[in-house]
Each structure stands twice: as C-alpha cells, then as structure tokens.
Design an enzyme around this catalytic site. Structure first.
Site, PDB file in Angstrom:
ATOM      1  N   HIS A  63       2.441 -10.311  -7.152  1.00 13.74           N
ATOM      2  CA  HIS A  63       3.366 -11.299  -6.597  1.00 13.74           C
ATOM      3  C   HIS A  63       3.684 -12.279  -7.718  1.00 13.74           C
ATOM      4  O   HIS A  63       2.870 -13.143  -8.034  1.00 13.74           O
ATOM      5  CB  HIS A  63       2.729 -12.045  -5.433  1.00 13.74           C
ATOM      6  CG  HIS A  63       2.299 -11.170  -4.295  1.00 13.74           C
ATOM      7  ND1 HIS A  63       3.058 -10.982  -3.161  1.00 13.74           N
ATOM      8  CD2 HIS A  63       1.175 -10.429  -4.123  1.00 13.74           C
ATOM      9  CE1 HIS A  63       2.422 -10.170  -2.329  1.00 13.74           C
ATOM     10  NE2 HIS A  63       1.271  -9.816  -2.895  1.00 13.74           N
ATOM     11  N   PHE A  64       4.845 -12.131  -8.328  1.00 14.99           N
ATOM     12  CA  PHE A  64       5.220 -13.016  -9.429  1.00 14.99           C
ATOM     13  C   PHE A  64       6.107 -14.181  -8.977  1.00 14.99           C
ATOM     14  O   PHE A  64       6.600 -14.951  -9.784  1.00 14.99           O
ATOM     15  CB  PHE A  64       5.883 -12.223 -10.549  1.00 14.99           C
ATOM     16  CG  PHE A  64       4.903 -11.427 -11.393  1.00 14.99           C
ATOM     17  CD1 PHE A  64       3.545 -11.686 -11.370  1.00 14.99           C
ATOM     18  CD2 PHE A  64       5.359 -10.400 -12.209  1.00 14.99           C
ATOM     19  CE1 PHE A  64       2.650 -10.969 -12.138  1.00 14.99           C
ATOM     20  CE2 PHE A  64       4.468  -9.670 -12.997  1.00 14.99           C
ATOM     21  CZ  PHE A  64       3.116  -9.948 -12.964  1.00 14.99           C
ATOM     22  N   ARG A  65       6.328 -14.297  -7.659  1.00 18.11           N
ATOM     23  CA  ARG A  65       6.821 -15.516  -7.004  1.00 18.11           C
ATOM     24  C   ARG A  65       8.271 -15.892  -7.295  1.00 18.11           C
ATOM     25  O   ARG A  65       8.713 -16.980  -6.908  1.00 18.11           O
ATOM     26  CB  ARG A  65       5.930 -16.716  -7.370  1.00 18.11           C
ATOM     27  CG  ARG A  65       4.445 -16.530  -7.063  1.00 18.11           C
ATOM     28  CD  ARG A  65       4.188 -16.224  -5.621  1.00 18.11           C
ATOM     29  NE  ARG A  65       2.772 -16.327  -5.251  1.00 18.11           N
ATOM     30  CZ  ARG A  65       2.272 -15.879  -4.116  1.00 18.11           C
ATOM     31  NH1 ARG A  65       3.065 -15.274  -3.244  1.00 18.11           N
ATOM     32  NH2 ARG A  65       0.994 -16.005  -3.839  1.00 18.11           N
ATOM     33  N   HIS A 179       0.229  -3.417   4.021  1.00 16.59           N
ATOM     34  CA  HIS A 179      -0.830  -4.416   4.174  1.00 16.59           C
ATOM     35  C   HIS A 179      -1.302  -4.304   5.618  1.00 16.59           C
ATOM     36  O   HIS A 179      -0.531  -4.548   6.552  1.00 16.59           O
ATOM     37  CB  HIS A 179      -0.278  -5.813   3.893  1.00 16.59           C
ATOM     38  CG  HIS A 179      -1.256  -6.923   4.116  1.00 16.59           C
ATOM     39  ND1 HIS A 179      -1.412  -7.955   3.223  1.00 16.59           N
ATOM     40  CD2 HIS A 179      -2.128  -7.188   5.122  1.00 16.59           C
ATOM     41  CE1 HIS A 179      -2.332  -8.800   3.670  1.00 16.59           C
ATOM     42  NE2 HIS A 179      -2.783  -8.348   4.840  1.00 16.59           N
ATOM     43  N   HIS A 237      -5.082  -2.702  -0.759  1.00 18.00           N
ATOM     44  CA  HIS A 237      -6.289  -3.552  -0.799  1.00 18.00           C
ATOM     45  C   HIS A 237      -7.296  -3.288   0.326  1.00 18.00           C
ATOM     46  O   HIS A 237      -7.554  -4.161   1.161  1.00 18.00           O
ATOM     47  CB  HIS A 237      -5.936  -5.035  -0.878  1.00 18.00           C
ATOM     48  CG  HIS A 237      -4.792  -5.507  -0.022  1.00 18.00           C
ATOM     49  ND1 HIS A 237      -4.656  -5.199   1.306  1.00 18.00           N
ATOM     50  CD2 HIS A 237      -3.740  -6.319  -0.328  1.00 18.00           C
ATOM     51  CE1 HIS A 237      -3.565  -5.783   1.782  1.00 18.00           C
ATOM     52  NE2 HIS A 237      -3.004  -6.460   0.806  1.00 18.00           N
ATOM     53  N   ASP A 311      -3.256  -7.270  -6.812  1.00 16.69           N
ATOM     54  CA  ASP A 311      -2.690  -8.166  -5.793  1.00 16.69           C
ATOM     55  C   ASP A 311      -2.605  -9.591  -6.354  1.00 16.69           C
ATOM     56  O   ASP A 311      -2.899 -10.565  -5.662  1.00 16.69           O
ATOM     57  CB  ASP A 311      -3.502  -8.136  -4.498  1.00 16.69           C
ATOM     58  CG  ASP A 311      -2.762  -8.799  -3.329  1.00 16.69           C
ATOM     59  OD1 ASP A 311      -1.552  -9.020  -3.452  1.00 16.69           O
ATOM     60  OD2 ASP A 311      -3.415  -9.102  -2.315  1.00 16.69           O
ATOM     61  N   HIS A 315      -1.392 -19.340  -6.604  1.00 10.85           N
ATOM     62  CA  HIS A 315      -1.011 -20.618  -5.999  1.00 10.85           C
ATOM     63  C   HIS A 315      -1.516 -21.706  -6.937  1.00 10.85           C
ATOM     64  O   HIS A 315      -2.421 -21.473  -7.747  1.00 10.85           O
ATOM     65  CB  HIS A 315      -1.642 -20.784  -4.620  1.00 10.85           C
ATOM     66  CG  HIS A 315      -1.293 -19.703  -3.653  1.00 10.85           C
ATOM     67  ND1 HIS A 315      -0.096 -19.659  -2.978  1.00 10.85           N
ATOM     68  CD2 HIS A 315      -1.987 -18.596  -3.253  1.00 10.85           C
ATOM     69  CE1 HIS A 315      -0.071 -18.589  -2.207  1.00 10.85           C
ATOM     70  NE2 HIS A 315      -1.203 -17.924  -2.355  1.00 10.85           N
TER      71      HIS A 315
END
Length: 446
Positions: A63-65, A179, A237, A311, A315
């Site tokens: 997740h590179f946002r 997921h 995961h 994963d 944050h």
C-alpha cells in the site's frame, strides 16, 4: 547498449546455488557462466566478492498510499525503500483515495508510477458490490489481479453481497486476491470490548477481536466459492494455523487454483510482542500466537504457503500512537523484509533457496509475470546482491519510509542488501541511490 558484468557471485536460483558470472546487455541477462570475460568501452564490471546474487524480489501486496493518502507514503518513497530492501517489482493495492475501482482510475495510477517509481510496478483493481461491469473490462495482460476485501475495509470496498460475490468469482478475467476476515464476527467481538473498555481497549485483545475464528470463517468461504466457481484464488496474509488446512502443497505451482500468502510480520512477531510494541504492531489480520507463528513458517517450508510478502501499509507515528480504536492497522515493511528473512536463514530456519522461491520465483509464476523473478538468460536483469556478513542496525537515520518509523527499529540484522539492479540499471548501492529511475510496468503472460 549499456553492458554490466557481475563477477564472482554465488547465484541463488531455481533451487540451487552456483558460483559464477552474469552478463547484462541493454537490461537483459544475456549470459550466465562460471566465468565470463568481456571488454567494452561501455562495460561496467562489478565484483560480487563471493556475495549472494538473488533475483529481484516481487512483493505482491503493498500500500503506497498514492493518490490521496500521501502524508503516509507515496509511490516514489515506497518504491525507493523497496529497492533498498531488494524488492525490484511490486503490486499495489486499490484502497487509495479515490479507490481504484474504475479502469480510468487504474490507468491514472499507472501514469503516476511511470513518472516516479524506482521499482517495476503493477496495480490491483478493486472489487465492490456494484462495479462488476468495470471488473469485466480488466485487461489480463496489463493488470496484476482483482483485489477483494471480504472483511473490514475503507470506504465501500467490503464485498458482502453473496450473490454479487459469486458473480465476481465466476466472471473475473484475472486472479482474485482476497483479504479474508469475517466482518460479523469482528463486529461482535469489538462491541463486547468497547462495552467493557471504551476506546482504550488493551492492544493485547487485538487478536481476540480479529480472531482465529474470524479469519477461518472468511477464508473457508472464499476457498469453497473458488472451488464452486473454478476461480483462481490467492488468499492474502494467512495468520492462523487453523487456516492452513484449507491449502495444499501439490506441484507444479502453476497448476494450483487456490494459493496462499504469508507476510513478514506474521512470521516475525507473535502476541507476546504487543506489550513492548503496542499499536505499532497492530495489523489486520492480527499478529497471533507463537503456535500460529511457528505453523506459518512450517507451512512456508512445506509449500502449503506459496508466497512471502509484506502488506507494507504505513501510517504516521502520530496516527499509530493512539488508543486502540483510533490507531489504524498496518505498518511499513518493504525495506526490511529480505533482511528479516535472511535472519531466519542465519537461525537455520529456512534456506536461501526457499527464500528465493517464495519471494521471487513464486510471485512471478502465480501472477504470470513476463520474464522476471528468475536469473535466466533472456530475462529482465532485476537482481539483488546481499552480503550475509554485514551487520547493521535499523535506526531512524537509515529508515527510508515517508512515515519515518519501522517495527524493526533497534533490530540488528546480520545481512545487508549491497546492490539492487532494476532492468539492468544499478539503482541502489550501499545506502546510496542513483539519480535516475528505470522502472517499467509489469506485463503478464496470459
């Protein structure tokens, strides 16, 4: 044409380790031999000095946002950290802002990556309860997979309409990555804890809230639906020993219709670590017991689990340093995933060949990535040199994530990535980066 000769390497590839040289021309591996002699005005020679040469790692879940959440990470900062950790290709997730649930938004992310990524890139398309027509438009040759959240998710990405879910499984033109956590079970557990503790729920209860039962209910439903519809399913995961009974270790991998992934944090941490790490090891699914942790590593060795990924989900420190109900789940991992796995190798828990199989070969096979994931003549020269005897400690000054912290802070790793090549270009060497980027969009042989 640019030419590179890597000499005196221990090449870890396809189940064996051989000593030899690798010749690269215009980004392609053109020769692998015990000794290569070459002279050219455009030739760069790199002496591996007996260090280990691996295929570039392929991380199938990051997740590179970007777009929308770039105070946490960007494609540029995340991919730069990934390259420093030996990851030369990544597949990024759709729960950005806006969410990647239309073909137009998907192509916008590809355009961003083309300008800023240090590593080769692809993106997953996001499924919802109401975008089946967009899912049907996915081009299998240009898009990695379809991501489904079958548990808690941001926005409207929870797919909880069973009729729609079955249609998606039947009609998706690409592999489905899921997921799996049961939302009803989690909600019930959460309500009980909030009633007792309010917002300040002890972090040690996280694996009780996002429980083994929640994982197994959802994973088993997904596996059953894949068997019913014939869909190609990859379960992200895995975090519990119980879920492992859902998967098989039959060969060859390319013929497995249902596969599984484990992430670094579920192999490294267990519930005894919550006391010292707090919400900084709060992930979904939760880090669970030592028994689960040990079973997951055994499943990697036994081939019930096919892929090791990160994963990577950063944050900010301020966001994580909150009471339980307000601290988001996820943490940054791409820079430290390979050193962590090499630490297990030093402990005698896993071979180098198995690490390469799970982090390089198998992602390429499962996603049918074109000419990557192996050290083979004719393949793209995505390569990583590692020194197994170069200790270094994870400290704030050498953490590359935009969020500025790591769950591994204070850990001393015995092994270090010394060189990373992306498409034949040396983009990283001993904590330094070259000023140019040569990443490419991943293509798929489908």
């Amino acid at each position: 044409m640019k030419k590179v000769l890597i000499k005196n390497a221990r090449i870890v590839n396809e189940g064996s380790i051989i000593e030899g040289d690798v010749f690269i021309e215009d980004g392609i591996i053109t020769e692998i031999a015990s000794s290569i002699s070459a002279k050219s005005p455009n030739l760069s020679i790199i002496d591996a000095e007996g260090n280990y040469l691996l295929p570039g790692l392929i991380d199938d879940q990051v997740h590179f946002r970007e777009p929308g959440l770039t105070h946490k990470e960007t494609i540029a900062t995340g991919s730069k950290a990934a390259v420093a950790g030996g990851i030369t290709s990544f597949i990024e997730m759709p729960n950005t802002n806006p969410q990647t649930t239309t073909i137009e938004l998907l192509e916008e992310k590809f355009s961003l990556a083309a300008k800023t990524s240090y590593a080769n890139y692809s993106f997953m398309f996001g499924g919802t309860n109401d975008n089946l027509e967009e899912i049907k438009k996915i081009d299998p040759k240009n898009t990695a997979a379809l991501k489904l959240f079958l548990g808690s998710s941001t926005g409207n990405m929870l797919v909880d309409d069973e009729k729609i879910l079955e249609k998606i499984f039947k009609e998706s033109p690409v592999l489905i990555a899921a997921h799996c956590e049961d939302e009803a079970t989690i909600r019930k557990n959460m309500e009980e804890c909030v009633e007792r503790y309010g917002d300040d729920i002890p972090i040690e209860l996280h694996p009780k809230i996002r429980s083994e039962e929640a994982c197994y209910i959802s994973s088993s439903k997904a596996v059953a639906l894949a068997k019913k519809t014939g869909a190609r399913l990859h379960v992200f995961h895995i975090s519990t020993a119980k879920e492992l009974k859902l998967f098989e270790n039959k060969k060859p991998l390319k013929d497995k219709m249902i596969t599984a992934e484990v992430c670094i944090h579920h192999l490294w941490f267990n519930d005894q670590d919550y006391g010292r790490k707090g919400t900084f090891i709060k992930w979904n699914p939760a880090v669970k017991t030592q028994k689960d942790q040990e079973a997951l590593l055994k499943a990697v060795i036994d081939d019930k689990i096919d892929v090791i990924a990160t994963d990577h989900a950063p944050h900010t420190r301020e966001e994580k340093n909150n009471v339980y109900t307000k601290a988001p789940s996820g943490g940054p991992l791409v820079q430290h995933a390979l050193p962590a796995m090499l630490q297990f190798h030093h402990q005698g828990k896993i071979s180098l060949e198995k690490i390469v199989e799970k982090m390089c070969h198998n992602p390429a096979i499962l996603f049918q990535i074109e000419k990557r994931g192996f050290i083979r003549e004719g393949y793209k020269a995505d390569l990583v040199l590692v020194d197994l005897n170069a200790p270094w400690s994870v400290q704030p000054g050498n953490i590359l994530y935009k969020c500025g912290w790591s769950p591994f802070e204070g850990v001393t790793f015995k092994s270090r990535v010394t060189h990373t090549f992306v498409n034949g270009n040396l983009v990283y060497k001993n904590f330094q980066f070259t000023p140019f980027m040569k990443a490419e969009r991943l293509k798929f042989e489908r």
